[in-house]
Design a protein around this motif. Sequence first.
Motif, PDB file in Angstrom:
ATOM      1  N   ALA A 131       0.775  -1.421   0.203  1.00  0.00           N
ATOM      2  CA  ALA A 131       0.164  -0.098   0.002  1.00  0.00           C
ATOM      3  C   ALA A 131       0.831   1.339  -0.053  1.00  0.00           C
ATOM      4  N   ILE A 132       2.029   1.091   0.829  1.00  0.00           N
ATOM      5  CA  ILE A 132       2.931   2.284   0.732  1.00  0.00           C
ATOM      6  C   ILE A 132       3.674   2.510  -0.650  1.00  0.00           C
ATOM      7  N   ARG A 133       4.088   1.281  -1.349  1.00  0.00           N
ATOM      8  CA  ARG A 133       4.430   1.302  -2.708  1.00  0.00           C
ATOM      9  C   ARG A 133       3.740   1.798  -3.704  1.00  0.00           C
ATOM     10  N   ALA A 134       2.503   1.613  -3.479  1.00  0.00           N
ATOM     11  CA  ALA A 134       1.396   1.991  -4.559  1.00  0.00           C
ATOM     12  C   ALA A 134       1.004   3.604  -4.430  1.00  0.00           C
ATOM     13  N   VAL A 135       1.429   4.229  -3.294  1.00  0.00           N
ATOM     14  CA  VAL A 135       1.223   5.707  -3.298  1.00  0.00           C
ATOM     15  C   VAL A 135       2.294   6.740  -3.316  1.00  0.00           C
ATOM     16  N   VAL A 136       3.637   6.383  -3.089  1.00  0.00           N
ATOM     17  CA  VAL A 136       4.605   6.945  -2.978  1.00  0.00           C
ATOM     18  C   VAL A 136       5.009   7.586  -4.322  1.00  0.00           C
ATOM     19  N   GLY A 137       5.568   8.747  -4.338  1.00  0.00           N
ATOM     20  CA  GLY A 137       5.961   9.303  -5.582  1.00  0.00           C
ATOM     21  C   GLY A 137       6.925  10.559  -5.504  1.00  0.00           C
ATOM     22  N   GLU A 138       6.711  11.228  -6.702  1.00  0.00           N
ATOM     23  CA  GLU A 138       7.543  12.584  -6.556  1.00  0.00           C
ATOM     24  C   GLU A 138       6.948  13.699  -5.726  1.00  0.00           C
ATOM     25  N   ASP A 139       5.472  13.191  -5.361  1.00  0.00           N
ATOM     26  CA  ASP A 139       4.957  14.509  -4.490  1.00  0.00           C
ATOM     27  C   ASP A 139       4.909  14.028  -3.134  1.00  0.00           C
ATOM     28  N   THR A 140       5.447  12.805  -2.613  1.00  0.00           N
ATOM     29  CA  THR A 140       5.568  12.438  -1.213  1.00  0.00           C
ATOM     30  C   THR A 140       6.386  13.211  -0.349  1.00  0.00           C
ATOM     31  N   ALA A 141       5.788  13.908   0.449  1.00  0.00           N
ATOM     32  CA  ALA A 141       6.599  14.828   1.677  1.00  0.00           C
ATOM     33  C   ALA A 141       7.277  13.926   2.494  1.00  0.00           C
ATOM     34  N   ALA A 142       6.224  13.151   3.018  1.00  0.00           N
ATOM     35  CA  ALA A 142       6.625  12.320   4.370  1.00  0.00           C
ATOM     36  C   ALA A 142       5.228  11.477   4.684  1.00  0.00           C
ATOM     37  N   MET A 143       5.838  10.314   5.615  1.00  0.00           N
ATOM     38  CA  MET A 143       4.803   9.129   6.007  1.00  0.00           C
ATOM     39  C   MET A 143       5.056   9.322   7.363  1.00  0.00           C
ATOM     40  N   MET A 144       3.949   9.420   8.276  1.00  0.00           N
ATOM     41  CA  MET A 144       3.801   9.628   9.657  1.00  0.00           C
ATOM     42  C   MET A 144       3.477   8.247  10.176  1.00  0.00           C
ATOM     43  N   VAL A 145       4.301   7.472  11.284  1.00  0.00           N
ATOM     44  CA  VAL A 145       3.833   6.357  11.745  1.00  0.00           C
ATOM     45  C   VAL A 145       4.211   6.553  13.357  1.00  0.00           C
ATOM     46  N   THR A 146       3.373   5.641  13.972  1.00  0.00           N
ATOM     47  CA  THR A 146       3.513   5.339  15.219  1.00  0.00           C
ATOM     48  C   THR A 146       3.943   3.951  15.314  1.00  0.00           C
ATOM     49  N   ASN A 147       4.903   3.794  16.339  1.00  0.00           N
ATOM     50  CA  ASN A 147       5.503   2.470  16.204  1.00  0.00           C
ATOM     51  C   ASN A 147       6.110   2.010  17.773  1.00  0.00           C
ATOM     52  N   PRO A 148       5.543   1.341  18.457  1.00  0.00           N
ATOM     53  CA  PRO A 148       4.270   0.412  18.039  1.00  0.00           C
ATOM     54  C   PRO A 148       3.184   1.181  17.613  1.00  0.00           C
ATOM     55  N   SER A 149       2.286   0.463  17.046  1.00  0.00           N
ATOM     56  CA  SER A 149       1.092   1.210  16.462  1.00  0.00           C
ATOM     57  C   SER A 149       0.056   1.263  17.456  1.00  0.00           C
ATOM     58  N   THR A 150      -1.078   1.952  17.148  1.00  0.00           N
ATOM     59  CA  THR A 150      -2.186   2.107  18.276  1.00  0.00           C
ATOM     60  C   THR A 150      -2.794   0.611  18.631  1.00  0.00           C
ATOM     61  N   LEU A 151      -2.227  -0.299  17.900  1.00  0.00           N
ATOM     62  CA  LEU A 151      -2.769  -1.682  18.059  1.00  0.00           C
ATOM     63  C   LEU A 151      -1.885  -2.343  19.528  1.00  0.00           C
ATOM     64  N   GLY A 152      -0.800  -1.522  19.635  1.00  0.00           N
ATOM     65  CA  GLY A 152       0.207  -2.069  20.499  1.00  0.00           C
ATOM     66  C   GLY A 152       0.950  -3.026  19.957  1.00  0.00           C
ATOM     67  N   ILE A 153       1.052  -3.104  18.939  1.00  0.00           N
ATOM     68  CA  ILE A 153       2.146  -4.253  17.932  1.00  0.00           C
ATOM     69  C   ILE A 153       3.372  -3.300  17.081  1.00  0.00           C
ATOM     70  N   PHE A 154       4.395  -3.952  17.319  1.00  0.00           N
ATOM     71  CA  PHE A 154       5.473  -3.280  16.885  1.00  0.00           C
ATOM     72  C   PHE A 154       5.451  -3.831  15.156  1.00  0.00           C
ATOM     73  N   GLU A 155       5.566  -2.668  14.497  1.00  0.00           N
ATOM     74  CA  GLU A 155       6.215  -3.141  12.782  1.00  0.00           C
ATOM     75  C   GLU A 155       7.218  -3.404  12.561  1.00  0.00           C
ATOM     76  N   PRO A 156       7.401  -4.834  12.577  1.00  0.00           N
ATOM     77  CA  PRO A 156       8.399  -5.595  11.876  1.00  0.00           C
ATOM     78  C   PRO A 156       9.311  -5.105  10.734  1.00  0.00           C
ATOM     79  N   GLU A 157       8.524  -4.589   9.750  1.00  0.00           N
ATOM     80  CA  GLU A 157       8.954  -4.314   8.591  1.00  0.00           C
ATOM     81  C   GLU A 157       9.098  -2.597   8.497  1.00  0.00           C
ATOM     82  N   ILE A 158       9.393  -2.016   9.743  1.00  0.00           N
ATOM     83  CA  ILE A 158       9.295  -0.488   9.823  1.00  0.00           C
ATOM     84  C   ILE A 158      10.833  -0.070   8.740  1.00  0.00           C
TER      85      ILE A 158
END
Lengths: 127, 492
Positions: B193-220
Amino acid sequence: MSDIPDSLRYTAEHEWIRMDEGVAVVGITDHAQDALTDIVWIEFLADEGDTVEENGTFASVESVKSVSDIYVPLAGTIVALNHDLQDAPEAINEDAYGSWIAKIELADVGAVDGLLDAAGYAALIGE
Amino acid sequence: MSDLFAFNGAKGAGYAQPAPISDDFTIPLALQRSAPARWPRASEPEIVRHYTWLSTRSHGIDSGFYPLGSCTMKHNPRVNERIVQMSGMNDLHALAPASHLQGLMAIFHEMQEVLEHCAGMDTVTLQPVAGAHGEFTAMRCIQEYHRDIGQANRDKVIVPDSAHGTNPASAAMCGYQIIEIPSLENGRLDLDAIRAVVGEDTAAMMVTNPSTLGIFEPEISEAAEIVHSAGGQMYYDGANFNAILGKTNPGLMGFDAVHYNLHKTFSQPHGGGGPGAGPIGVKSHLADYLPAPLVVASVDGEGEPWYDWYDPPKSIGKVQQWHGNAAATVRAWAFYRRYGRELEKMSEHAVLNANYLRHRIMNPTDEVRAGIHAMPIDGAPTDIVKHEFTLNMSPLKDATGVTGKDVAKRLLDYGYMAPTLYFPMIVPECLMLEPTETESKEAIDKFADDFLQILAEDPELVKTAPHDTPVKRVDEVWAARNLILRHPLDDE
């Protein structure tokens, strides 16, 4: 079990669409109003006369639980918005299919066939 | 009932206006009030009783367990208050010259270094006074950076659907367009889903890790690489820092900017609107854009440390008067100093407590289980959570009509603050619990027992809760539809 009339078309974003002489009448489904709980406010993010793209947002509804965007099911021009809902947003809870939110003159009327039918929407929401 | 505006004692009681220092300055007539302001007229004991009365009718971390997920409602150590009340901290004026503020500036400097170290960042500013304020400040720095390097066209910010609502709001405040991406079935980041939307107009991605589900993002790290290779920046929402301190850090994960919540992770008191503190840390390429001033260290003629204020050359400007919430910084520093190099134990205990509470709730004894109408479903399909966890209360709703909200209301009768309700929105009928590291095993056991007991109670009793609180169930729908934004006065 929520109410899913056979006569309507649906989107995965929980909108219903009724075709009325080339104009798509759009609202949110009974399932959506039930999940949102009591709706307290509706905000229009587009105006009558605006050209809108498929999957763009044209309104948002706020309940005591959350705020959710309402998406444009198919590209076209907004010909009417139901401003009465701003004074009585509870109408959506009381009668989801009687409370239309927008009327959109579609760019391609045939595209309606690509939307979900009642059985497809029921399967989507697990009913 | 005690109403501050109902106090109507002797005219002039309760306050005294100082005489003007000089007659040289008067407020222009057009800007003066036409009638005196209507202050409550109360004596000191009346005011003290009013607020003491109010405090007995509210719930705070000092009155009971407060498992409000994502808010990290931990105990506020009283030693912090002793430190911050010392005259060397408390009796300073913000306009005093640096030579009079060396002690405070030494604390600021040490706190900047501690936060840099904790997050793997190069430079920290202590200016922002809330988490969302930090988000906004950092996103503005990213925006200035892109303008500076000729990439002002980058106007889109990617936010996962599990994000805190402040993330898209902060980015939108900067003028960015938000692209929300769906999470995977298991609640984790979807790289495709990230690959599908990134491009020359991408300024940033905002992420909480661990996420709000309380799980760590192993592929961060992979996520960071995808965003970076498109020229975007990675922003780390530090709301859940309590889970990872001393174990890993956002710098290692590939982030460029981060905010900290001193009022969550570092025990500054919060709730009731603050005061908070939301410092931000950035990698070196963003440091020149930080709001001023920072504290920098040097050595004076006698070989002693000397601290100065420093304005970054391309600063986005001021985001707060003076030096942020200085008292919050001092309390956070005192908290850190009590742990020192053992700070990671804080996170270890926070994660242990969350997992223990989750285990206790999800694994009742057969005897207890027999009485329960329907068990919740884990919000995230994972064996181990981090510092918080979510419960899907749908089975109870389906079986008895009792909603997550009803359970939350019933917990008030037991003397608990309700958990975070209906967030994150990707979990149906969601309750989100975060016990923090400062609760004892006994307190967590008691809460788990009471929680399970509610699941076995008469549904009617739960649906009509709370019963034992000063205010019974409020009509939230009516309140939201009939906003009253101003206290009406007697003469209106």
